[in-house]
Design a protein around this motif. Structure first.
Motif, PDB file in Angstrom:
ATOM      1  N   THR A   8      23.062  45.851  46.686  1.00  0.00           N
ATOM      2  CA  THR A   8      23.557  47.154  46.254  1.00  0.00           C
ATOM      3  C   THR A   8      25.045  47.081  45.976  1.00  0.00           C
ATOM      4  O   THR A   8      25.725  46.099  46.309  1.00  0.00           O
ATOM      5  N   LEU A   9      25.570  48.139  45.393  1.00  0.00           N
ATOM      6  CA  LEU A   9      27.002  48.207  45.139  1.00  0.00           C
ATOM      7  C   LEU A   9      27.774  48.161  46.451  1.00  0.00           C
ATOM      8  O   LEU A   9      28.854  47.563  46.539  1.00  0.00           O
ATOM      9  N   GLY A  10      27.199  48.777  47.489  1.00  0.00           N
ATOM     10  CA  GLY A  10      27.841  48.744  48.796  1.00  0.00           C
ATOM     11  C   GLY A  10      27.953  47.323  49.334  1.00  0.00           C
ATOM     12  O   GLY A  10      28.963  46.961  49.958  1.00  0.00           O
ATOM     13  N   ASP A  11      26.920  46.523  49.107  1.00  0.00           N
ATOM     14  CA  ASP A  11      26.955  45.126  49.544  1.00  0.00           C
ATOM     15  C   ASP A  11      28.081  44.368  48.835  1.00  0.00           C
ATOM     16  O   ASP A  11      28.802  43.560  49.448  1.00  0.00           O
ATOM     17  N   VAL A  12      28.229  44.618  47.546  1.00  0.00           N
ATOM     18  CA  VAL A  12      29.280  43.958  46.772  1.00  0.00           C
ATOM     19  C   VAL A  12      30.660  44.369  47.293  1.00  0.00           C
ATOM     20  O   VAL A  12      31.543  43.527  47.498  1.00  0.00           O
ATOM     21  N   ALA A  13      30.837  45.674  47.519  1.00  0.00           N
ATOM     22  CA  ALA A  13      32.120  46.176  48.013  1.00  0.00           C
ATOM     23  C   ALA A  13      32.470  45.564  49.363  1.00  0.00           C
ATOM     24  O   ALA A  13      33.614  45.158  49.607  1.00  0.00           O
ATOM     25  N   LYS A  14      31.485  45.473  50.248  1.00  0.00           N
ATOM     26  CA  LYS A  14      31.718  44.905  51.589  1.00  0.00           C
ATOM     27  C   LYS A  14      32.131  43.445  51.505  1.00  0.00           C
ATOM     28  O   LYS A  14      33.095  43.014  52.162  1.00  0.00           O
ATOM     29  N   LEU A  15      31.429  42.653  50.666  1.00  0.00           N
ATOM     30  CA  LEU A  15      31.750  41.237  50.554  1.00  0.00           C
ATOM     31  C   LEU A  15      33.127  41.029  49.916  1.00  0.00           C
ATOM     32  O   LEU A  15      33.872  40.112  50.295  1.00  0.00           O
ATOM     33  N   ALA A  16      33.496  41.885  48.991  1.00  0.00           N
ATOM     34  CA  ALA A  16      34.786  41.761  48.309  1.00  0.00           C
ATOM     35  C   ALA A  16      35.932  42.356  49.111  1.00  0.00           C
ATOM     36  O   ALA A  16      37.105  42.117  48.793  1.00  0.00           O
ATOM     37  N   GLY A  17      35.599  43.152  50.135  1.00  0.00           N
ATOM     38  CA  GLY A  17      36.640  43.779  50.943  1.00  0.00           C
ATOM     39  C   GLY A  17      37.325  44.929  50.250  1.00  0.00           C
ATOM     40  O   GLY A  17      38.538  45.139  50.410  1.00  0.00           O
ATOM     41  N   VAL A  18      36.555  45.695  49.445  1.00  0.00           N
ATOM     42  CA  VAL A  18      37.113  46.864  48.752  1.00  0.00           C
ATOM     43  C   VAL A  18      36.202  48.052  48.998  1.00  0.00           C
ATOM     44  O   VAL A  18      35.108  47.931  49.559  1.00  0.00           O
ATOM     45  N   SER A  19      36.656  49.213  48.577  1.00  0.00           N
ATOM     46  CA  SER A  19      35.820  50.405  48.711  1.00  0.00           C
ATOM     47  C   SER A  19      34.733  50.406  47.643  1.00  0.00           C
ATOM     48  O   SER A  19      34.852  49.741  46.608  1.00  0.00           O
ATOM     49  N   VAL A  20      33.698  51.193  47.869  1.00  0.00           N
ATOM     50  CA  VAL A  20      32.614  51.301  46.887  1.00  0.00           C
ATOM     51  C   VAL A  20      33.121  51.876  45.565  1.00  0.00           C
ATOM     52  O   VAL A  20      32.788  51.365  44.492  1.00  0.00           O
ATOM     53  N   PRO A  21      33.962  52.938  45.579  1.00  0.00           N
ATOM     54  CA  PRO A  21      34.474  53.446  44.304  1.00  0.00           C
ATOM     55  C   PRO A  21      35.273  52.403  43.514  1.00  0.00           C
ATOM     56  O   PRO A  21      35.178  52.325  42.291  1.00  0.00           O
ATOM     57  N   THR A  22      36.058  51.573  44.243  1.00  0.00           N
ATOM     58  CA  THR A  22      36.838  50.536  43.561  1.00  0.00           C
ATOM     59  C   THR A  22      35.909  49.509  42.916  1.00  0.00           C
ATOM     60  O   THR A  22      36.105  49.102  41.762  1.00  0.00           O
ATOM     61  N   GLY A  29      34.046  48.561  34.128  1.00  0.00           N
ATOM     62  CA  GLY A  29      35.114  48.440  33.138  1.00  0.00           C
ATOM     63  C   GLY A  29      36.297  49.334  33.355  1.00  0.00           C
ATOM     64  O   GLY A  29      37.118  49.509  32.467  1.00  0.00           O
ATOM     65  N   GLY A  30      36.437  49.909  34.546  1.00  0.00           N
ATOM     66  CA  GLY A  30      37.520  50.865  34.785  1.00  0.00           C
ATOM     67  C   GLY A  30      38.817  50.259  35.267  1.00  0.00           C
ATOM     68  O   GLY A  30      39.821  50.939  35.322  1.00  0.00           O
ATOM     69  N   VAL A  31      38.851  48.997  35.640  1.00  0.00           N
ATOM     70  CA  VAL A  31      40.080  48.348  36.098  1.00  0.00           C
ATOM     71  C   VAL A  31      40.359  47.173  35.177  1.00  0.00           C
ATOM     72  O   VAL A  31      39.651  46.181  35.198  1.00  0.00           O
ATOM     73  N   ARG A  32      41.385  47.311  34.340  1.00  0.00           N
ATOM     74  CA  ARG A  32      41.688  46.257  33.369  1.00  0.00           C
ATOM     75  C   ARG A  32      43.181  45.931  33.356  1.00  0.00           C
ATOM     76  O   ARG A  32      43.724  45.520  32.352  1.00  0.00           O
ATOM     77  N   GLY A  33      43.851  46.121  34.462  1.00  0.00           N
ATOM     78  CA  GLY A  33      45.286  45.856  34.517  1.00  0.00           C
ATOM     79  C   GLY A  33      45.587  44.380  34.336  1.00  0.00           C
ATOM     80  O   GLY A  33      44.759  43.524  34.624  1.00  0.00           O
ATOM     81  N   THR A  34      46.782  44.089  33.898  1.00  0.00           N
ATOM     82  CA  THR A  34      47.176  42.700  33.706  1.00  0.00           C
ATOM     83  C   THR A  34      48.036  42.183  34.848  1.00  0.00           C
ATOM     84  O   THR A  34      48.384  41.016  34.881  1.00  0.00           O
ATOM     85  N   GLN A  35      48.420  43.069  35.781  1.00  0.00           N
ATOM     86  CA  GLN A  35      49.205  42.619  36.912  1.00  0.00           C
ATOM     87  C   GLN A  35      48.356  41.755  37.820  1.00  0.00           C
ATOM     88  O   GLN A  35      47.130  41.877  37.871  1.00  0.00           O
ATOM     89  N   THR A  36      49.044  40.910  38.590  1.00  0.00           N
ATOM     90  CA  THR A  36      48.335  39.962  39.445  1.00  0.00           C
ATOM     91  C   THR A  36      47.397  40.664  40.405  1.00  0.00           C
ATOM     92  O   THR A  36      46.260  40.249  40.613  1.00  0.00           O
ATOM     93  N   GLY A  37      47.843  41.803  40.991  1.00  0.00           N
ATOM     94  CA  GLY A  37      46.995  42.508  41.953  1.00  0.00           C
ATOM     95  C   GLY A  37      45.690  42.962  41.343  1.00  0.00           C
ATOM     96  O   GLY A  37      44.610  42.781  41.908  1.00  0.00           O
ATOM     97  N   SER A  38      45.760  43.541  40.146  1.00  0.00           N
ATOM     98  CA  SER A  38      44.552  44.010  39.471  1.00  0.00           C
ATOM     99  C   SER A  38      43.640  42.846  39.115  1.00  0.00           C
ATOM    100  O   SER A  38      42.419  42.920  39.260  1.00  0.00           O
ATOM    101  N   ALA A  39      44.246  41.757  38.621  1.00  0.00           N
ATOM    102  CA  ALA A  39      43.452  40.589  38.233  1.00  0.00           C
ATOM    103  C   ALA A  39      42.746  39.980  39.442  1.00  0.00           C
ATOM    104  O   ALA A  39      41.561  39.627  39.381  1.00  0.00           O
ATOM    105  N   ASP A  40      43.463  39.869  40.578  1.00  0.00           N
ATOM    106  CA  ASP A  40      42.861  39.310  41.787  1.00  0.00           C
ATOM    107  C   ASP A  40      41.740  40.200  42.307  1.00  0.00           C
ATOM    108  O   ASP A  40      40.691  39.718  42.755  1.00  0.00           O
TER     109      ASP A  40
END
Length: 347
Positions: A8-22, A29-40
């Protein structure tokens, strides 16, 4: 994870260490920044999704947001050389944007065209790219416009490929000028006896190419009798059939100018069956420039239309915010005479 239980999306968020909305914003396709933080951040979420075998449900996106992350593409003939190249351009551009493409073909049937557009309303695509042949038939164009207006009212962007009287953003190319220049160059190479094999007389693209070529000949003092201008399907089979429409005139020609490279292939195939070589006995020219043809038809004369760029430009107009603000894009054509690229600027 159990094989019987999809990630599930929740499983992905947990493994990545981010929130479900993120995680949702990144995968949709909602996060397309070019800064290092966004890319990482994007990399972590995408790697987590790949590890868990998670994929975004386009059906769920359509239900939740009212519109799928897909573009509908309607063409006349999926097997045509030019259409295949343009489809490739659309698909490559869509893939870069994390979108899918639904391709349908009409077989140049106006009833089928309307039927497919009605199906598109139910599929809730983000945009509809129409690359079918536009005509001078007012009733056909009015019926088409009605369907496109319904799609637009539903929220889909509409983009046309090719010249049209319809009022939508479009990707176009000037067909007349390079066709006229091709005719003039062939006359300069010593040809005087021409026939023109065009697509259907009511198709705008076919008309413009034929009129441009004939105008180029006229400017060089070469007239083409009416019986040496014939119309057939805008396809390989159309070119093949057009040779028989020329009948006895075949044996009094230097050049047969075909309305597309696909038609040119059909013309050459039929000439070969009749024992007539090309370019030895009759030179055949085309329009579109399908790169692979240069491998089997060295020294072939044609007009190069940037077909893959057409697809890319259409996607830009259809889905990008800065593209939506544009009324359209006009792309340049290139002239190729006996395999050599020639400048197409007016004399």
């Amino acid at each position: 994870m159990s094989p019987a239980k999809p990630a599930t999306l929740g499983d992905v968020a947990k493994l990545a260490g981010v929130s479900v909305p993120t995680a949702s914003r990144i995968l949709n396709g909602g996060v397309r920044g070019t800064q290092t933080g966004s890319a990482d951040l994007r990399l972590r979420v995408e790697e987590a999704a790949a590890t868990l075998g998670y994929s975004v449900s386009t059906a769920a996106q359509a239900i939740k947001g009212g519109r799928a992350r897909s573009v509908a593409l309607l063409v006349s003939d999926i097997d045509d050389f030019g259409s295949a190249t343009m489809i490739s351009g659309v698909m490559h551009a869509a893939e870069k944007r994390g979108m899918s493409v639904a391709v349908r073909a009409t077989g140049d049937d106006s009833k089928r065209e309307i039927e497919v557009l009605r199906h598109f309303r139910g599929e809730r695509h983000r945009a509809v790219v129409l690359a079918t042949s536009r005509t001078t038939d007012p009733s056909r164009e009015a019926a088409l416009d009605e369907e496109l207006r319904l799609l637009r009212a539903q929220g889909a962007r509409i983009v046309l490929v090719g010249d049209s009287a319809l009022d939508y953003p479009s990707v176009t190319v000037d067909s007349r000028t390079p066709a006229a220049r091709l005719a003039a160059e062939l006359v300069r190479h010593g040809h005087r006896r021409f026939a023109v094999v065009s697509g259907p007389a009511d198709q705008i693209t076919a008309r413009d190419r034929a009129h441009g070529f004939l105008a180029g000949l006229a400017a060089m003092g070469v007239a083409v009798p009416e019986q040496r201008v014939v119309h057939a399907a805008f396809s390989r089979d159309g070119g093949y059939a057009a040779v028989d429409l020329l009948g006895k005139h075949i044996h009094d020609l230097d050049v047969i100018a075909a309305g597309s490279d696909a038609m040119a292939v059909g013309v050459i195939a039929r000439l070969r069956e009749l024992g007539i070589s090309s370019p030895g006995d009759i030179e055949v020219s085309g329009f579109d420039h399908v790169p692979m043809l240069s491998d089997v038809l060295p020294g072939f004369s044609t007009v190069e239309v940037p077909l893959e760029a057409f697809g890319e430009a259409a996607l830009h107009l259809a889905v990008d915010e800065d593209g939506a603000a544009s009324g359209g894009v006009s792309l340049p054509a290139s002239l190729i005479v006996h395999g050599v690229r020639v400048d197409v600027a007016p004399d």
